[in-house]
Design a protein around this motif. Structure first.
Motif, PDB file in Angstrom:
ATOM      1  N   ALA A  69       0.831  -1.207   0.000  1.00 37.76           N
ATOM      2  CA  ALA A  69       0.000   0.000   0.000  1.00 37.76           C
ATOM      3  C   ALA A  69       0.863   1.255   0.000  1.00 37.76           C
ATOM      4  N   GLY A  70       1.927   1.244   0.786  1.00 37.62           N
ATOM      5  CA  GLY A  70       2.824   2.400   0.812  1.00 37.62           C
ATOM      6  C   GLY A  70       3.537   2.611  -0.511  1.00 37.62           C
ATOM      7  N   ALA A  71       3.966   1.523  -1.158  1.00 39.35           N
ATOM      8  CA  ALA A  71       4.631   1.643  -2.453  1.00 39.35           C
ATOM      9  C   ALA A  71       3.658   2.146  -3.518  1.00 39.35           C
ATOM     10  N   ARG A  72       2.418   1.679  -3.449  1.00 46.35           N
ATOM     11  CA  ARG A  72       1.407   2.142  -4.401  1.00 46.35           C
ATOM     12  C   ARG A  72       1.176   3.645  -4.236  1.00 46.35           C
ATOM     13  N   ALA A  73       1.058   4.101  -2.972  1.00 43.71           N
ATOM     14  CA  ALA A  73       0.842   5.529  -2.723  1.00 43.71           C
ATOM     15  C   ALA A  73       2.065   6.348  -3.128  1.00 43.71           C
ATOM     16  N   ALA A  74       3.251   5.861  -2.796  1.00 44.00           N
ATOM     17  CA  ALA A  74       4.468   6.597  -3.151  1.00 44.00           C
ATOM     18  C   ALA A  74       4.656   6.663  -4.663  1.00 44.00           C
ATOM     19  N   SER A  75       4.224   5.645  -5.394  1.00 42.70           N
ATOM     20  CA  SER A  75       4.343   5.681  -6.855  1.00 42.70           C
ATOM     21  C   SER A  75       3.432   6.740  -7.458  1.00 42.70           C
ATOM     22  N   LEU A  76       2.384   7.093  -6.715  1.00 43.78           N
ATOM     23  CA  LEU A  76       1.474   8.155  -7.154  1.00 43.78           C
ATOM     24  C   LEU A  76       1.812   9.493  -6.505  1.00 43.78           C
ATOM     25  N   GLU A  77       3.003   9.556  -5.872  1.00 44.57           N
ATOM     26  CA  GLU A  77       3.511  10.755  -5.203  1.00 44.57           C
ATOM     27  C   GLU A  77       2.588  11.201  -4.072  1.00 44.57           C
ATOM     28  N   GLN A  78       2.097  10.221  -3.286  1.00 46.67           N
ATOM     29  CA  GLN A  78       1.293  10.485  -2.103  1.00 46.67           C
ATOM     30  C   GLN A  78       2.084  10.008  -0.887  1.00 46.67           C
ATOM     31  N   SER A  79       1.530  10.194   0.283  1.00 47.00           N
ATOM     32  CA  SER A  79       2.218   9.837   1.520  1.00 47.00           C
ATOM     33  C   SER A  79       2.245   8.323   1.719  1.00 47.00           C
ATOM     34  N   ALA A  80       3.449   7.764   1.764  1.00 46.25           N
ATOM     35  CA  ALA A  80       3.598   6.324   1.982  1.00 46.25           C
ATOM     36  C   ALA A  80       3.228   5.960   3.413  1.00 46.25           C
ATOM     37  N   GLN A  81       3.588   6.803   4.385  1.00 50.53           N
ATOM     38  CA  GLN A  81       3.288   6.505   5.787  1.00 50.53           C
ATOM     39  C   GLN A  81       1.787   6.467   6.039  1.00 50.53           C
ATOM     40  N   ALA A  82       1.053   7.405   5.465  1.00 48.74           N
ATOM     41  CA  ALA A  82      -0.402   7.427   5.656  1.00 48.74           C
ATOM     42  C   ALA A  82      -1.035   6.173   5.053  1.00 48.74           C
ATOM     43  N   ALA A  83      -0.571   5.776   3.882  1.00 52.02           N
ATOM     44  CA  ALA A  83      -1.115   4.571   3.243  1.00 52.02           C
ATOM     45  C   ALA A  83      -0.765   3.319   4.045  1.00 52.02           C
ATOM     46  N   CYS A  84       0.441   3.267   4.571  1.00 55.59           N
ATOM     47  CA  CYS A  84       0.847   2.128   5.402  1.00 55.59           C
ATOM     48  C   CYS A  84      -0.020   2.037   6.651  1.00 55.59           C
ATOM     49  N   SER A  85      -0.226   3.153   7.313  1.00 55.89           N
ATOM     50  CA  SER A  85      -1.019   3.168   8.539  1.00 55.89           C
ATOM     51  C   SER A  85      -2.463   2.763   8.284  1.00 55.89           C
ATOM     52  N   ASN A  86      -3.015   3.188   7.149  1.00 59.03           N
ATOM     53  CA  ASN A  86      -4.394   2.836   6.816  1.00 59.03           C
ATOM     54  C   ASN A  86      -4.540   1.372   6.419  1.00 59.03           C
ATOM     55  N   ALA A  87      -3.452   0.734   6.007  1.00 58.57           N
ATOM     56  CA  ALA A  87      -3.520  -0.635   5.497  1.00 58.57           C
ATOM     57  C   ALA A  87      -3.458  -1.703   6.591  1.00 58.57           C
ATOM     58  N   VAL A  88      -3.034  -1.332   7.791  1.00 61.09           N
ATOM     59  CA  VAL A  88      -2.885  -2.332   8.859  1.00 61.09           C
ATOM     60  C   VAL A  88      -3.962  -2.146   9.920  1.00 61.09           C
ATOM     61  N   SER A  89      -4.117  -3.157  10.756  1.00 64.29           N
ATOM     62  CA  SER A  89      -5.070  -3.093  11.863  1.00 64.29           C
ATOM     63  C   SER A  89      -4.685  -1.970  12.815  1.00 64.29           C
ATOM     64  N   ASP A  90      -5.692  -1.395  13.445  1.00 66.29           N
ATOM     65  CA  ASP A  90      -5.454  -0.241  14.320  1.00 66.29           C
ATOM     66  C   ASP A  90      -4.584  -0.570  15.522  1.00 66.29           C
ATOM     67  N   TRP A  91      -4.578  -1.797  15.997  1.00 67.59           N
ATOM     68  CA  TRP A  91      -3.837  -2.156  17.208  1.00 67.59           C
ATOM     69  C   TRP A  91      -2.384  -2.497  16.932  1.00 67.59           C
ATOM     70  N   LEU A  92      -1.959  -2.430  15.661  1.00 64.96           N
ATOM     71  CA  LEU A  92      -0.558  -2.665  15.310  1.00 64.96           C
ATOM     72  C   LEU A  92       0.136  -1.338  15.040  1.00 64.96           C
ATOM     73  N   THR A  93       1.426  -1.284  15.330  1.00 66.02           N
ATOM     74  CA  THR A  93       2.234  -0.094  15.080  1.00 66.02           C
ATOM     75  C   THR A  93       3.079  -0.328  13.839  1.00 66.02           C
ATOM     76  N   VAL A  94       2.969   0.577  12.858  1.00 62.64           N
ATOM     77  CA  VAL A  94       3.716   0.421  11.610  1.00 62.64           C
ATOM     78  C   VAL A  94       4.460   1.716  11.300  1.00 62.64           C
ATOM     79  N   THR A  95       5.680   1.570  10.786  1.00 56.19           N
ATOM     80  CA  THR A  95       6.436   2.701  10.250  1.00 56.19           C
ATOM     81  C   THR A  95       6.889   2.326   8.854  1.00 56.19           C
ATOM     82  N   CYS A  96       6.826   3.292   7.949  1.00 59.94           N
ATOM     83  CA  CYS A  96       7.209   3.048   6.554  1.00 59.94           C
ATOM     84  C   CYS A  96       8.242   4.066   6.121  1.00 59.94           C
ATOM     85  N   GLY A  97       9.169   3.598   5.334  1.00 57.51           N
ATOM     86  CA  GLY A  97      10.173   4.472   4.758  1.00 57.51           C
ATOM     87  C   GLY A  97      10.237   4.250   3.258  1.00 57.51           C
ATOM     88  N   ALA A  98      10.151   5.328   2.515  1.00 59.31           N
ATOM     89  CA  ALA A  98      10.193   5.248   1.049  1.00 59.31           C
ATOM     90  C   ALA A  98      11.585   5.615   0.560  1.00 59.31           C
TER      91      ALA A  98
END
Length: 124
Positions: free
Chosen positions: A50-79
Motif C-alpha cells: 500500500a505504501g509503495a502504491r501511494a508513493a508511486s502516485l507521489e502520495q504519503s507512503a506513511q499514511a497509506a501504510c497506517s491505513n492498510a494495517v489493523s489499528d492495534w498494530l504499530t507500523v512505520t514506513c520508509g520510502a
C-alpha cells in the motif's frame, strides 16, 4: 474391598491437574504468539504494498501504510528508490502475549514503478 481408597489419596488427581495447568497455559500462549507473528508479517507485507502504491502516485507512503494495517498494530514506513521506481519498507512491531518474550519487528519491502502518466496528463 480390593478397591478401597485410603483417606490420604483423596485429591491427588486435582493436585496433579493443578501442577499441569501452567504447562498448558504456556503452550496455549505460545500458539497464540505464533499466530500473532504470522499476522504481523502478513500486515507488514500489506502495508509495504500500500505504501509503495501511494508513493508511486507521489502520495504519503506513511499514511497509506497506517491505513492498510489493523489499528492495534504499530507500523512505520520508509520510502526510497530512484529512477523509475519507488521502494517502501514497512516495519510492524510484533506484540508479545508471553511475558519476557520479545521479538524483532516484522519487516517487508515492496517496489513499484513510478506512475508518471497521470502526472504528465495533469490527473491525480
Amino acid at each position: 474391598m480390593p478397591y478401597a481408597r485410603k483417606a490420604r489419596d483423596r485429591g491427588q488427581v486435582a493436585l496433579e491437574y493443578l501442577g499441569f495447568v501452567p504447562v498448558l497455559l504456556l503452550v496455549a500462549l505460545a500458539g497464540i504468539q505464533v499466530g500473532l507473528i504470522a499476522y504481523a508479517a502478513q500486515q507488514a507485507g500489506t502495508a509495504a504494498r500500500a505504501g509503495a502504491r501511494a508513493a508511486s502516485l507521489e502520495q504519503s507512503a506513511q499514511a497509506a501504510c497506517s491505513n492498510a494495517v489493523s489499528d492495534w498494530l504499530t507500523v512505520t514506513c520508509g520510502a526510497g528508490g530512484g529512477g523509475d521506481e519507488v521502494t517502501v519498507t514497512a516495519v510492524v512491531r510484533i506484540p508479545s502475549v508471553v511475558p519476557g518474550w520479545q521479538f524483532d519487528p516484522a519487516e517487508k519491502t515492496a517496489t513499484m514503478p513510478l506512475d508518471r502518466t497521470g502526472a504528465e496528463r495533469g490527473t491525480p
